[in-house]
Design an enzyme around this catalytic site. Structure first.
Site, short mmCIF file in Angstrom:
data_model
loop_
_atom_site.label_atom_id
_atom_site.label_comp_id
_atom_site.label_asym_id
_atom_site.label_seq_id
_atom_site.Cartn_x
_atom_site.Cartn_y
_atom_site.Cartn_z
N ARG A 51 -1.66 -2.69 10.24
CA ARG A 51 -1.62 -1.31 9.78
C ARG A 51 -3.02 -0.70 9.81
O ARG A 51 -4.03 -1.41 9.81
CB ARG A 51 -0.99 -1.19 8.40
CG ARG A 51 -1.67 -1.93 7.28
CD ARG A 51 -1.06 -1.56 5.94
NE ARG A 51 0.39 -1.63 5.91
CZ ARG A 51 1.17 -0.67 5.39
NH1 ARG A 51 0.67 0.42 4.85
NH2 ARG A 51 2.46 -0.80 5.38
N GLU A 105 10.53 5.74 5.13
CA GLU A 105 11.32 5.93 3.91
C GLU A 105 10.95 7.30 3.37
O GLU A 105 9.76 7.60 3.20
CB GLU A 105 10.97 4.84 2.89
CG GLU A 105 11.91 4.86 1.73
CD GLU A 105 11.54 3.86 0.63
OE1 GLU A 105 10.72 2.95 0.86
OE2 GLU A 105 12.10 4.02 -0.47
N LYS A 118 1.38 5.23 -0.26
CA LYS A 118 2.14 6.39 -0.72
C LYS A 118 2.14 6.48 -2.24
O LYS A 118 2.14 7.57 -2.80
CB LYS A 118 3.57 6.32 -0.19
CG LYS A 118 3.68 6.90 1.21
CD LYS A 118 5.11 7.16 1.59
CE LYS A 118 5.67 5.97 2.32
NZ LYS A 118 6.97 6.20 2.93
P1 ATP Z 1 3.32 2.61 1.98
O1 ATP Z 1 2.85 1.19 2.08
O2 ATP Z 1 2.22 3.59 1.90
O3 ATP Z 1 4.40 2.82 0.95
P2 ATP Z 1 5.33 2.24 3.94
O4 ATP Z 1 5.00 1.27 4.99
O5 ATP Z 1 6.22 1.75 2.86
O6 ATP Z 1 4.00 2.89 3.38
P3 ATP Z 1 7.31 3.63 5.41
O7 ATP Z 1 7.88 4.96 5.20
O8 ATP Z 1 8.19 2.45 5.19
O9 ATP Z 1 6.00 3.54 4.53
O10 ATP Z 1 6.64 3.54 6.85
C1 ATP Z 1 7.31 3.88 8.04
C2 ATP Z 1 6.68 3.14 9.18
O11 ATP Z 1 5.29 3.42 9.25
C3 ATP Z 1 6.82 1.64 9.01
O12 ATP Z 1 7.23 1.11 10.26
C4 ATP Z 1 5.46 1.19 8.64
O13 ATP Z 1 5.22 -0.10 9.09
C5 ATP Z 1 4.55 2.24 9.31
N1 ATP Z 1 3.29 2.38 8.57
C6 ATP Z 1 3.14 2.68 7.27
N2 ATP Z 1 1.84 2.68 6.93
C7 ATP Z 1 1.14 2.38 8.05
C8 ATP Z 1 -0.25 2.23 8.36
N3 ATP Z 1 -1.19 2.36 7.43
N4 ATP Z 1 -0.58 1.93 9.63
C9 ATP Z 1 0.36 1.78 10.57
N5 ATP Z 1 1.67 1.91 10.36
C10 ATP Z 1 2.07 2.20 9.12
MG MG Z 2 7.98 0.59 3.89
#
Ligand code: ATP
Ligand code: MG
Length: 559
Positions: free
Chosen positions: A259, A34, A269
């Site tokens: 994760r 995102e 984020k």
């Molecule tokens: P946050 O929880 O920090 O807002 P998010 O998961 O919402 O992060 P996205 O932009 O949706 O952020 O993430 C894109 C991809 O990266 C998704 O498939 C998500 O599962 C993966 N991802 C995000 N954070 C991690 C992490 N700490 N370890 C592994 N994969 C991750």
């Molecule tokens: Mg997400």
């Protein structure tokens, strides 16, 4: 079959699916960020996994922006994400997609569910919806709007799209089961009304799809085979499957993995944005940030990050990785590739009393003992030198073998010197140290093998460049930054000494002209990279990438 020896439970699933010819032998993954922040090391893990599987199984990899939420998304984030994914080797070729480009298709699909009697417009507001959702042990209550006719729903949904209703007045919900033990299946919201401009669609839309509704459609349209996401989506998988089954469209397989969490690091984020917005750091690319942009600026190599992601593997259960493991990975890479140099961070002047005044000679230095092809260089030597203040003690503590009155040390690639006299100013502060040198002890001379207890680094005072060096340390003092005192948050665990700026560092000539992005080992000190933002032509600013050893572990024990 996979081209590498690498194995994990996801690669096993892919291998089985290939053997069963499940997707006509195709493997197609995607990374769906995102665009509401910069990518961090957790995302790197996801990129390496998704891209790595596509590469190893000769499949394809897409980069897709999941830009379904107009409120927090920005072009700056889109641009940085593209740069970071490429830098990490995520080769999406021409397959860069935006979920927002599928809005029309999603809308058509929603209309299809309405016509099938599987979706309805609901007038409950957010509070009412929360109150009727039920709990883990209690089923939810059906909405009074649940049994509207397909015609009425279709009409209302069209009017929602046209902008006839204010934010929050209505939603489109899937008609599944308010008594389901899985709360995600209790008539989840598919569309909300949000009168807000979208970074790519402008004011074209005022109904926006929810993640669960949008994501499966995105995967399906792109013919993804394995939709890999993090564990928090495990309970959403039945919904992912329900939507695609009801639509009767191509149906990828969702697979969840744990994760990445790192000690001394925050990876949410929301928290990273807070650090930036409240100026606890200089920006998303501050070299202390766990963002890809921050690591890159600090001097981490993409190889070391990719190696780290490979080493930690892929698990089904959440765990926290020691950040020292990431630091180990960068050291290992830089040890092989970084050129050795000499730099004195806290200079102390040495005068060689028996060395001729105007004379200069050269010392031959090895550029990288791990890499013969890196060759050698000549470094100037003369009567006045700088050594590090740490390498001299007027009153040496026990077992201190570096320079002190009456003792000898070897200057790396140069001579053995002996401390004869300490010169102080009126306040008793040491301003220089007078030494004699043994002219017979340079490499290639008779006394070259004479043993002394220490070898220290140095630079010639007359030839030295003066540069700024920034010593970075961990951004948080606690292993788990979220472990804060009552009433405080992660910010209370910020390390007040995470950045130390030294402006009077003396470096050998090759460093004085170093270019942005170049990496070096400063012998006995650490690995450093020329900052790409703060440096000017002929005036490099050096970021410490990492120390030579894990000093932190020891410091911790002392507390
Ligand atoms: P946050 O929880 O920090 O807002 P998010 O998961 O919402 O992060 P996205 O932009 O949706 O952020 O993430 C894109 C991809 O990266 C998704 O498939 C998500 O599962 C993966 N991802 C995000 N954070 C991690 C992490 N700490 N370890 C592994 N994969 C991750
Ligand atoms: Mg997400």
């Amino acid at each position: 079959m996979a081209l590498t020896e690498k194995s994990d439970f996801i690669r096993e699933i892919v291998t089985e699916d290939l053997a069963a010819n499940k997707y006509q032998g195709r493997v197609h993954t995607r990374f769906p960020p995102e665009p509401n922040g910069y990518l961090h090391i957790g995302h790197a893990k996801s990129i390496c996994l998704n891209h790595g599987i596509a590469r190893d199984f000769k499949g394809k990899f897409n980069l897709r922006f999941d830009d379904t939420n107009p409120a927090k998304e920005e072009q700056e984030y889109v641009d940085s994400i593209i740069e970071d994914v490429k830098w990490l080797g995520g080769n999406f070729e021409d397959r860069l997609f935006y979920a927002s480009d599928y809005f029309e298709k999603m809308y058509e699909h929603a209309v299809l569910l309405i016509k099938k009697g599987k979706a309805y417009v609901c007038d409950l507001n957010a509070d009412e919806m929360r109150q009727t959702r039920g709990t883990l042990t209690e089923s939810g209550k059906e909405s009074p709007y649940r049994n509207r006719s397909a015609e009425e729903n279709f009409d209302l949904f069209e009017r929602m799209r046209k902008g006839e209703f204010p934010n929050g007045a209505k939603t489109l919900r899937a008609k599944i089961n308010m008594a389901s033990p899985n709360i995600n299946l209790r008539d989840p919201v598919m569309y909300r009304i949000v009168h807000e401009d979208h970074h790519r669609q402008g004011n074209k839309w005022c109904v926006y799809p929810t993640y669960d509704w949008a994501h499966g459609i995105e995967d399906s349209l792109e013919m993804i085979t394995h939709s890999i996401c993090t564990l928090e989506f495990e309970n959403h998988r039945p919904l992912y499957d329900w939507y695609l089954e009801e639509l009767g469209v191509y149906h990828p397989k969702q697979i969840e993995f744990a994760r990445l969490n790192l000690t001394y690091t925050v990876l949410s984020k929301r928290k990273l944005l807070k650090l930036v917005a409240e100026k606890h750091v200089s920006g998303w690319d501050d070299p202390r940030m766990p963002t890809i942009a921050g690591y890159r600026r600090r001097g981490y190599t993409s190889d070391s990050i990719i190696n780290f992601c490979d080493t930690i593997g892929v698990a089904k259960r959440d765990s926290t990785i020691d950040v020292a493991q990431l630091e180990f990975s960068i050291r290992e890479d830089l040890n092989k590739h970084a050129r050795r140099t000499m730099a004195v961070l806290n200079p102390l002047k040495i005068v060689l009393t028996n060395y001729p005044d105007g004379q200069t000679e050269e010392c031959e230095a090895v550029n990288n003992p791990e890499d013969e092809t890196a060759g050698k260089r000549m470094i100037p030597f003369c009567k006045e030198l700088f050594i590090d203040q740490d390498d001299f003690r007027e009153v040496p503590p026990p077992k201190y073998f570096r320079l002190s009155p009456g003792t000898e040390v070897r200057l790396k690639y140069g001579y053995i010197i002996k401390c004869e006299k300490v010169v102080k100013d009126g306040d008793g502060k040491i301003i220089e140290v007078h030494c004699s040198y043994d002219p017979d002890t340079k490499s290639g001379m008779a006394g070259a093998n004479r043993k002394v207890k220490s070898t220290i680094h140095w630079v010639s005072a007359r030839h030295a460049g003066n540069v700024e060096v920034r010593l970075y340390d961990r951004l948080f003092v606690k292993e788990n930054p979220d472990d804060a005192e009552e009433g405080k948050d992660f910010l209370s665990n910020l390390n007040p000494n995470s950045l130390q700026i030294l402006k009077q560092c003396k470096v050998e000539p090759v460093l004085a002209n170093a270019k942005a992005g170049e990496r070096f080992q400063f012998e006995r000190t650490g690995y450093f990279c020329v900052d790409s933002i703060e440096s000017k032509e002929g005036a490099p600013v050096f970021n410490r990438i990492v120390t030579l050893r894990d000093a932190w572990a020891k410091i911790e024990q002392k507390h």
